[in-house]
Design a protein around this motif. Sequence first.
Motif, short mmCIF file in Angstrom:
data_model
loop_
_atom_site.label_atom_id
_atom_site.label_comp_id
_atom_site.label_asym_id
_atom_site.label_seq_id
_atom_site.Cartn_x
_atom_site.Cartn_y
_atom_site.Cartn_z
N GLU A 165 16.40 38.78 -19.68
CA GLU A 165 16.64 38.70 -18.24
C GLU A 165 16.82 37.25 -17.85
O GLU A 165 16.01 36.41 -18.20
N VAL A 166 17.90 36.97 -17.14
CA VAL A 166 18.16 35.62 -16.67
C VAL A 166 18.08 35.65 -15.15
O VAL A 166 18.86 36.34 -14.49
N LEU A 167 17.12 34.92 -14.59
CA LEU A 167 16.92 34.87 -13.14
C LEU A 167 17.27 33.48 -12.63
O LEU A 167 16.98 32.48 -13.29
N HIS A 168 17.89 33.42 -11.46
CA HIS A 168 18.23 32.14 -10.86
C HIS A 168 17.53 32.02 -9.52
O HIS A 168 17.64 32.90 -8.67
N GLU A 169 16.80 30.94 -9.34
CA GLU A 169 16.10 30.68 -8.10
C GLU A 169 17.02 29.87 -7.19
O GLU A 169 17.50 28.80 -7.57
N ALA A 170 17.30 30.38 -6.00
CA ALA A 170 18.23 29.73 -5.07
C ALA A 170 17.60 28.55 -4.32
O ALA A 170 18.31 27.76 -3.72
N ASN A 171 16.29 28.45 -4.36
CA ASN A 171 15.59 27.39 -3.64
C ASN A 171 15.93 26.04 -4.27
O ASN A 171 15.66 25.80 -5.45
N PRO A 172 16.50 25.10 -3.51
CA PRO A 172 16.88 23.81 -4.11
C PRO A 172 15.69 22.96 -4.55
O PRO A 172 15.85 22.07 -5.36
N ARG A 173 14.51 23.26 -4.06
CA ARG A 173 13.33 22.49 -4.48
C ARG A 173 12.88 22.85 -5.90
O ARG A 173 12.05 22.17 -6.48
N GLN A 174 13.40 23.94 -6.43
CA GLN A 174 13.06 24.36 -7.79
C GLN A 174 14.07 23.79 -8.79
O GLN A 174 14.34 24.40 -9.81
#
Length: 115
Positions: free
Chosen positions: A40-49
């Motif tokens: 599973e590949v997840l992408h966090e949209a929060n730019p602070r991450q």
Amino acid sequence: MKIIIHPRHAELASDFSSIAEEKLLSMNRFSVTIDRIEVEVLHEANPRQGKHSHKVVITSHGSGPLLRAEAASFNDVAAFDDAIKSIELQIRKIHEREKSHDRHTLRTMKVDVKE
């Protein structure tokens, strides 16, 4: 071994699936039975991450042992490399446990004496 890749809110790199399949198929050298592996590949949209925006979770299913590893990094390939290191360590430990360590020393060996 069947390899399933699930991108969640992420666009994968063009060579990600070939790299993933190559590295996961190399795990067959340990002779541990694994029927299916899910990536599973997840992408966090929060730019602070920023440095941890891509997360990879690898899980094995089937008649063999349950293996699970997750890692987060700045891109999906780097996160996959970190997670596959953890999976390889787990498989190596299982492989070592299944080995036969019956060693014979000079004291315990039988000697045939011919007269």
